[in-house]
Design an enzyme around this catalytic site. Sequence first.
Site, PDB file in Angstrom:
ATOM      1  N   VAL A  11     -18.420  14.303  18.805  1.00 24.09           N
ATOM      2  CA  VAL A  11     -18.978  14.850  17.566  1.00 24.09           C
ATOM      3  C   VAL A  11     -18.189  16.066  17.101  1.00 24.09           C
ATOM      4  O   VAL A  11     -17.845  16.198  15.921  1.00 24.09           O
ATOM      5  CB  VAL A  11     -20.466  15.204  17.754  1.00 24.09           C
ATOM      6  N   LYS A  35      -8.073  19.376  28.225  1.00 23.82           N
ATOM      7  CA  LYS A  35      -8.379  18.723  26.950  1.00 23.82           C
ATOM      8  C   LYS A  35      -7.770  19.502  25.794  1.00 23.82           C
ATOM      9  O   LYS A  35      -7.167  18.922  24.884  1.00 23.82           O
ATOM     10  CB  LYS A  35      -9.889  18.597  26.763  1.00 23.82           C
ATOM     11  N   GLU A 151     -25.760  15.110  13.102  1.00 24.44           N
ATOM     12  CA  GLU A 151     -24.694  14.162  12.731  1.00 24.44           C
ATOM     13  C   GLU A 151     -25.247  12.743  12.687  1.00 24.44           C
ATOM     14  O   GLU A 151     -26.179  12.398  13.412  1.00 24.44           O
ATOM     15  CB  GLU A 151     -23.523  14.265  13.718  1.00 24.44           C
ATOM     16  N   CYS A 263     -26.004   7.242  21.971  1.00 23.96           N
ATOM     17  CA  CYS A 263     -27.121   7.779  21.182  1.00 23.96           C
ATOM     18  C   CYS A 263     -28.442   7.059  21.408  1.00 23.96           C
ATOM     19  O   CYS A 263     -29.428   7.675  21.808  1.00 23.96           O
ATOM     20  CB  CYS A 263     -26.770   7.737  19.697  1.00 23.96           C
TER      21      CYS A 263
END
Length: 441
Positions: A11, A35, A151, A263
Amino acid sequence: MKIAIVGSGYVGLVTGCCLADFGHNVVCVDKDEAKIAALARGSVPIFEPGLEDLAKANVAAGRLTFTTGLADAVRAAEVVFIAVGTPSRRGDGHADLTFIYDAAREIAAALDGFTVVATKSTVPVGTGDEVARIIAELNPGARFAVVSNPEFLREGAAIEDFKRPDRIVIGVEDDRARAVMTEVYRPLFLNQAPVQFTNRRAAELIKYAANAFLAMKITFINEVADLCEAVGADVQDVARGMGSDRRIGSKFLHAGPGFGGSCFPKDTRALVQIGADFGSPMRLVETTVAINDKRKAAMADRVAAACGGDLSGKTVAVLGLTFKPNTDDMREAPSLDLIRGLKNLGVRIAAYDPQGMEAAARILTGIRFAESAYDAASDAEAVVLVTEWNAFRSLDLARLKSTMAGSVFVDLRNVYRSHEMERHGFRYTSIGRPVEGAEQD
């Protein structure tokens, strides 16, 4: 505008790249040094169509940077988005808010001037209140407002969803924050994106309610598919008839092995817990969770039944590992339950996925990862199509059949037609559809 994104996962990264593409100056923050180093080199650690190109373009334009230094990024920002993970808490299904509250504490220490702190992560009702309390307690002189801005990004289509959204939900309790968030999304007004302002708690609930409703829609059509098999109807005809009603719509009426992903499973479980916490039980959602878990666990038995019952010592090819196409996300994918169930039946597994095998290898052991669909099918008693990648929609069926030891093809996504498969010598099983040519009672 100057924007900081705390959390550079799925996200956070999509949000940061898209906001930078709107012309904002965006700093993406993450504690993971490896990362951040990879992102700075232009290497995106997740598979999302178009995301890597978008990141590279905005880094090159100087609008997007990556750092492990939260304090400097927050201090310079007009808006700070919290986009950290909220996984299911082990044991009870509540959303684990540890990362949210840790981020709030770090943000509190770095605030300088009026700043909007926008929660992008999916969080239970009342989380924004607690974030505001934490910041005010740790930094009494801070000038800030906390908003909820959930989101609504589909993996595999996230950039399109961000740039051409169905709606933008912003939960605010402060007029100044409302003006700031309006400016953040002003570039989208050219696309006439509808912005819905609510209070903070309504915004927090909208995301859960939306995901739970879609999960229920999937579970409903899966139960209808079982009924179709019992009565000799075709679930795709039923879904088409239902979906043509504008009050219902055709999306998410595709029968299959059950929902997974990042989700729906965690958000439905979390909504059940939210309802329990506030004394308002979510009975439909509770049932949806239970039915879906049971459905995914039953897929191995469905494959065994298609093969005549005994698969011990035989090989089954699994095509598709990710929970949906166009992502490398393996979280709660139906393939995991299927593979575990088949292994419990003594089956050898050969699997292939266009993008998900690296992630799958971190979860699954004792299976062979193949180089192609045809390699996976080599000497297999059965082929199971689990994820409807485009690469699996037009397989060379003659070639596939010639590599197999058996002839069973279990299509858990209804990609193929019975007559076509039978013409190539397959014993074909799908979801919620009668065998063509079979007599009905």
